[in-house]
Design a protein around this motif. Structure first.
Motif, short mmCIF file in Angstrom:
data_model
loop_
_atom_site.label_atom_id
_atom_site.label_comp_id
_atom_site.label_asym_id
_atom_site.label_seq_id
_atom_site.Cartn_x
_atom_site.Cartn_y
_atom_site.Cartn_z
N ALA A 135 33.99 47.45 45.57
CA ALA A 135 33.07 46.98 46.61
C ALA A 135 31.90 46.20 46.00
N ALA A 136 31.49 46.59 44.80
CA ALA A 136 30.37 45.91 44.15
C ALA A 136 30.74 44.51 43.69
N GLY A 137 32.03 44.25 43.50
CA GLY A 137 32.45 42.93 43.06
C GLY A 137 33.19 42.15 44.12
N ALA A 138 33.26 42.70 45.33
CA ALA A 138 34.11 42.10 46.34
C ALA A 138 33.52 40.85 46.99
N ASN A 139 32.22 40.77 47.10
CA ASN A 139 31.60 39.69 47.84
C ASN A 139 30.30 39.27 47.16
N ALA A 140 30.32 38.09 46.58
CA ALA A 140 29.13 37.62 45.88
C ALA A 140 28.05 37.13 46.83
N ALA A 141 28.42 36.85 48.08
CA ALA A 141 27.45 36.31 49.05
C ALA A 141 26.69 37.45 49.72
N VAL A 142 25.97 38.21 48.93
CA VAL A 142 25.18 39.33 49.46
C VAL A 142 23.76 39.21 48.92
N SER A 143 22.86 39.92 49.58
CA SER A 143 21.47 39.90 49.16
C SER A 143 21.28 40.73 47.90
N LYS A 144 20.14 40.55 47.27
CA LYS A 144 19.79 41.33 46.09
C LYS A 144 19.78 42.82 46.43
N ALA A 145 19.21 43.18 47.56
CA ALA A 145 19.13 44.59 47.94
C ALA A 145 20.51 45.19 48.20
N ASP A 146 21.37 44.42 48.86
CA ASP A 146 22.72 44.92 49.14
C ASP A 146 23.51 45.10 47.86
N MET A 147 23.39 44.14 46.94
CA MET A 147 24.10 44.27 45.67
C MET A 147 23.60 45.46 44.88
N ALA A 148 22.28 45.67 44.88
CA ALA A 148 21.72 46.82 44.17
C ALA A 148 22.29 48.12 44.74
N HIS A 149 22.43 48.19 46.05
CA HIS A 149 23.00 49.38 46.70
C HIS A 149 24.45 49.58 46.29
N ARG A 150 25.22 48.50 46.27
CA ARG A 150 26.63 48.60 45.90
C ARG A 150 26.79 49.03 44.44
N LEU A 151 25.96 48.48 43.58
CA LEU A 151 26.05 48.84 42.17
C LEU A 151 25.65 50.30 41.94
N ALA A 152 24.66 50.77 42.68
CA ALA A 152 24.29 52.18 42.58
C ALA A 152 25.45 53.08 43.00
N GLY A 153 26.17 52.66 44.03
CA GLY A 153 27.34 53.42 44.46
C GLY A 153 28.43 53.42 43.41
N ALA A 154 28.64 52.29 42.76
CA ALA A 154 29.65 52.21 41.70
C ALA A 154 29.29 53.12 40.53
N ALA A 155 28.03 53.08 40.11
CA ALA A 155 27.58 53.93 39.00
C ALA A 155 27.71 55.41 39.36
N THR A 156 27.38 55.76 40.57
CA THR A 156 27.47 57.16 41.00
C THR A 156 28.92 57.63 40.99
N ALA A 157 29.84 56.77 41.43
CA ALA A 157 31.26 57.13 41.44
C ALA A 157 31.77 57.38 40.03
N ILE A 158 31.36 56.54 39.09
CA ILE A 158 31.78 56.71 37.69
C ILE A 158 31.19 57.98 37.11
#
Length: 271
Positions: A135-158
């Motif tokens: 999900a963090a790499g699925a869509n580059a057309a996102v805001s800075k805040a949205d990407m930060a949220h997605r990356l936090a989710g990816a890190a948490t999953a790992i």
């Protein structure tokens, strides 16, 4: 060269970029060294698969062999933890790009991590559900805040999978340092700076520090002074990458290798 490589990943898309790499994209970035990060003849991406020994003075292949060596002799939880930590490095450097207000570039980095680390050995990531990372790499057309949220989710999953494993966090950090220095051998070339390898090696260095910090409680109980010294040396290693984007004059490979050796020495009482 820096501009061309970024446009390759951003405009061609992850799958197309991988195909181009086989014809001289990332795979040929070090003068055609027989596979690069994506070539099957050397190593399966950055996944650390076994590879035949390269001939002496083979340049970039030595860096790939350094990645394979980081996985050498590992099995069970230790190997799974390294897989997870290796993938997390891409998330961590993507977070730096997001902080620099470059969410599109951050998404590309996550795509690269999935292609080069996860997809090559997906059965060795334990119970990881890669959906949050994808999900963090699925869509580059996102805001800075949205990407930060997605990356936090990816890190948490790992982290959720890694934290259930029996692992020596000092050894995990050392092996990530080996991956970082192995990748950095590709960065400073005679006539250009490789921005992709710069970011991948930075991610591995950040992940080495993350691995050490994640084991802080146990490691400080074992040897507080050794832990503090090792963390300081890791901070100095990470500082050799002044930004998430490659500068015109990055640190030399010798500087990175020397500091990596200092980290290893500092960590030795904890191994």
């Amino acid at each position: 060269m820096i501009s061309w490589k970024f446009k390759l990943w951003r405009s061609a898309g992850a799958a197309a970029a991988l195909s181009l790499a086989a014809c001289g994209g990332e795979a040929g970035e070090s003068g055609g060294h027989g596979g690069g990060e994506t070539g099957e003849s050397a190593v399966q991406g950055e996944a650390g698969e076994a590879a035949p020994a390269p001939p002496a003075n083979s340049g970039g292949e030595q860096g790939e062999m350094g990645i394979a060596g980081a996985y050498s002799g590992l099995s069970g939880d230790a190997r799974t933890a390294l897989r997870l930590q290796h993938l997390k490095g891409f998330v961590l450097v993507a977070e730096m790009q997001t902080d620099a207000n470059a969410p599109a570039e951050a998404a590309v980095l996550v795509q690269q991590g999935l292609l080069e680390v996860y997809d090559a050995a997906a059965n060795e990531f334990g119970a990881l559900d890669a959906a949050a990372v994808r999900a963090a790499g699925a869509n580059a057309a996102v805001s800075k805040a949205d990407m930060a949220h997605r990356l936090a989710g990816a890190a948490t999953a790992i982290d959720a999978v890694r934290n259930r494993l029996e692992v020596n966090h000092a050894e995990l950090a050392v092996r990530m340092v080996d991956i970082s220095s192995g990748l950095y051998q590709h960065v400073v070339q005679p006539d250009f700076v490789d921005p992709i390898e710069y970011q991948h090696s930075l991610g591995a260095a950040l992940s080495a520090r993350d691995a050490l910090v994640s084991g802080e409680s146990e490691l400080r109980r074992t040897n507080r002074s050794a832990y503090d010294e090792a963390l300081s040396e890791l901070d100095r290693l990470v500082a050799l990458w002044p930004s998430a984007a490659a500068p015109e004059r990055p640190a030399s490979y010798q500087q990175v290798l020397a500091q990596a050796s200092r980290v290893r020495l500092a960590l030795s009482p904890l191994l």
